[in-house]
Scaffold this motif. Sequence first.
Motif, PDB file in Angstrom:
ATOM      1  N   THR A   1      45.172  34.780  44.503  1.00 28.44           N
ATOM      2  CA  THR A   1      44.276  34.293  45.556  1.00 28.44           C
ATOM      3  C   THR A   1      43.206  35.348  45.820  1.00 28.44           C
ATOM      4  N   PRO A   2      42.143  34.996  46.545  1.00 23.10           N
ATOM      5  CA  PRO A   2      41.125  36.008  46.884  1.00 23.10           C
ATOM      6  C   PRO A   2      41.743  37.220  47.578  1.00 23.10           C
ATOM      7  N   GLU A   3      42.701  36.983  48.479  1.00 23.33           N
ATOM      8  CA  GLU A   3      43.352  38.094  49.188  1.00 23.33           C
ATOM      9  C   GLU A   3      44.118  38.978  48.206  1.00 23.33           C
ATOM     10  N   ALA A   4      44.870  38.323  47.287  1.00 22.29           N
ATOM     11  CA  ALA A   4      45.694  39.080  46.332  1.00 22.29           C
ATOM     12  C   ALA A   4      44.823  39.953  45.421  1.00 22.29           C
ATOM     13  N   VAL A   5      43.734  39.391  44.913  1.00 23.09           N
ATOM     14  CA  VAL A   5      42.870  40.159  44.004  1.00 23.09           C
ATOM     15  C   VAL A   5      42.171  41.300  44.739  1.00 23.09           C
ATOM     16  N   SER A   6      41.693  41.018  45.947  1.00 21.03           N
ATOM     17  CA  SER A   6      41.008  42.069  46.715  1.00 21.03           C
ATOM     18  C   SER A   6      41.955  43.211  47.047  1.00 21.03           C
ATOM     19  N   ALA A   7      43.182  42.861  47.457  1.00 25.11           N
ATOM     20  CA  ALA A   7      44.161  43.901  47.794  1.00 25.11           C
ATOM     21  C   ALA A   7      44.509  44.709  46.544  1.00 25.11           C
ATOM     22  N   TYR A   8      44.615  44.038  45.412  1.00 27.06           N
ATOM     23  CA  TYR A   8      44.985  44.709  44.159  1.00 27.06           C
ATOM     24  C   TYR A   8      43.914  45.713  43.730  1.00 27.06           C
ATOM     25  N   VAL A   9      42.659  45.286  43.695  1.00 26.89           N
ATOM     26  CA  VAL A   9      41.610  46.190  43.200  1.00 26.89           C
ATOM     27  C   VAL A   9      41.360  47.367  44.143  1.00 26.89           C
ATOM     28  N   ALA A  10      41.707  47.191  45.423  1.00 31.08           N
ATOM     29  CA  ALA A  10      41.520  48.286  46.381  1.00 31.08           C
ATOM     30  C   ALA A  10      42.346  49.515  45.981  1.00 31.08           C
ATOM     31  N   ASN A  11      43.410  49.282  45.188  1.00 37.83           N
ATOM     32  CA  ASN A  11      44.226  50.412  44.701  1.00 37.83           C
ATOM     33  C   ASN A  11      43.433  51.327  43.784  1.00 37.83           C
ATOM     34  N   PHE A  12      42.336  50.823  43.225  1.00 37.49           N
ATOM     35  CA  PHE A  12      41.603  51.602  42.225  1.00 37.49           C
ATOM     36  C   PHE A  12      40.293  52.160  42.760  1.00 37.49           C
ATOM     37  N   GLY A  13      39.914  51.764  43.959  1.00 36.87           N
ATOM     38  CA  GLY A  13      38.703  52.306  44.568  1.00 36.87           C
ATOM     39  C   GLY A  13      38.066  51.299  45.499  1.00 36.87           C
ATOM     40  N   ASP A  14      37.389  51.795  46.545  1.00 35.41           N
ATOM     41  CA  ASP A  14      36.732  50.919  47.529  1.00 35.41           C
ATOM     42  C   ASP A  14      35.604  50.119  46.900  1.00 35.41           C
ATOM     43  N   ASN A  15      35.041  50.668  45.804  1.00 32.63           N
ATOM     44  CA  ASN A  15      33.875  50.029  45.188  1.00 32.63           C
ATOM     45  C   ASN A  15      34.253  48.868  44.264  1.00 32.63           C
ATOM     46  N   PHE A  16      35.543  48.704  43.972  1.00 30.28           N
ATOM     47  CA  PHE A  16      35.964  47.652  43.037  1.00 30.28           C
ATOM     48  C   PHE A  16      35.836  46.263  43.673  1.00 30.28           C
ATOM     49  N   VAL A  17      35.317  45.331  42.878  1.00 33.49           N
ATOM     50  CA  VAL A  17      35.193  43.941  43.321  1.00 33.49           C
ATOM     51  C   VAL A  17      36.232  43.118  42.563  1.00 33.49           C
ATOM     52  N   GLY A  18      37.053  42.382  43.293  1.00 32.71           N
ATOM     53  CA  GLY A  18      38.054  41.520  42.664  1.00 32.71           C
ATOM     54  C   GLY A  18      37.639  40.068  42.809  1.00 32.71           C
ATOM     55  N   LEU A  19      37.631  39.332  41.685  1.00 32.35           N
ATOM     56  CA  LEU A  19      37.179  37.944  41.738  1.00 32.35           C
ATOM     57  C   LEU A  19      38.220  36.979  41.184  1.00 32.35           C
ATOM     58  N   THR A  20      38.328  35.829  41.841  1.00 31.16           N
ATOM     59  CA  THR A  20      39.148  34.740  41.331  1.00 31.16           C
ATOM     60  C   THR A  20      38.295  33.474  41.393  1.00 31.16           C
ATOM     61  N   GLY A  21      38.921  32.305  41.350  1.00 28.50           N
ATOM     62  CA  GLY A  21      38.151  31.072  41.405  1.00 28.50           C
ATOM     63  C   GLY A  21      39.046  29.897  41.096  1.00 28.50           C
ATOM     64  N   SER A  22      38.458  28.729  40.982  1.00 24.26           N
ATOM     65  CA  SER A  22      39.227  27.562  40.560  1.00 24.26           C
ATOM     66  C   SER A  22      39.577  27.770  39.088  1.00 24.26           C
ATOM     67  N   PRO A  23      40.636  27.098  38.606  1.00 26.11           N
ATOM     68  CA  PRO A  23      40.954  27.231  37.177  1.00 26.11           C
ATOM     69  C   PRO A  23      39.740  26.955  36.283  1.00 26.11           C
ATOM     70  N   GLU A  24      38.915  26.001  36.664  1.00 27.49           N
ATOM     71  CA  GLU A  24      37.731  25.672  35.850  1.00 27.49           C
ATOM     72  C   GLU A  24      36.726  26.821  35.860  1.00 27.49           C
ATOM     73  N   GLN A  25      36.522  27.400  37.043  1.00 31.53           N
ATOM     74  CA  GLN A  25      35.575  28.526  37.137  1.00 31.53           C
ATOM     75  C   GLN A  25      36.049  29.712  36.286  1.00 31.53           C
ATOM     76  N   ILE A  26      37.356  29.951  36.302  1.00 30.82           N
ATOM     77  CA  ILE A  26      37.901  31.068  35.527  1.00 30.82           C
ATOM     78  C   ILE A  26      37.764  30.814  34.027  1.00 30.82           C
ATOM     79  N   VAL A  27      38.080  29.595  33.596  1.00 30.36           N
ATOM     80  CA  VAL A  27      37.948  29.241  32.182  1.00 30.36           C
ATOM     81  C   VAL A  27      36.504  29.463  31.732  1.00 30.36           C
ATOM     82  N   LYS A  28      35.574  29.051  32.571  1.00 37.19           N
ATOM     83  CA  LYS A  28      34.149  29.167  32.237  1.00 37.19           C
ATOM     84  C   LYS A  28      33.718  30.635  32.103  1.00 37.19           C
TER      85      LYS A  28
END
Length: 200
Positions: free
Chosen positions: A114-141
Amino acid sequence: MRRRWLLVIVGGFLLGSLIGMAALIFNTDMQQKRVVTSGTALIGGPFELVGKDGKTVTDQDFRGRHMLVFFGFTHCPDICPAELQVMSAALDELGADADEVVPIFITLDPERDTPEAVSAYVANFGDNFVGLTGSPEQIVKAAKAYRVSYQKFQDESMGDNYSIDHSALVYLMDPDGKFVTHIPYGTPPDKMAETLRRYL
Ligand SMILES: [Cu+2]
């Protein structure tokens, strides 16, 4: 008479060498051009995904800065955390120049990430990291645009759990969003920093 023949032979040999060398140079030049052209044309492009707090994020949001893009999933046991760590260390080495680079992690697992899960995950690597997710279709694209190959897999030992095999290249895109180069998995941080410095 004999000397004239010698001249013809030597002259012919020299001319042949020149033509050969010219052909070689021309050929190499063509090959290089082809590689550069296909790389630019085939990797990257527009994407529309979902960022922190469910906000829509597109490639346009990063214009003016380089994007350092990596695809993976937050449940990944080894490759993703290792590579994000390398990206983080490489950017640290760049110092102030790192401001010109946005490190972006795009999940291949939109079901769990989820957006929360990805954002929390990337924060482990730095404040500047952007974590992105999307609908399955958006990700496939997005994955298709970056030519990322990946496949879900499951075996008996996993129960309801699953994992995802995925390619692991880091993509450097320029401030216009165009492909610059990729950095293979396993590149040490100082080498990655060196590559980044070359293009910033
Ligand atoms: Cu991974």
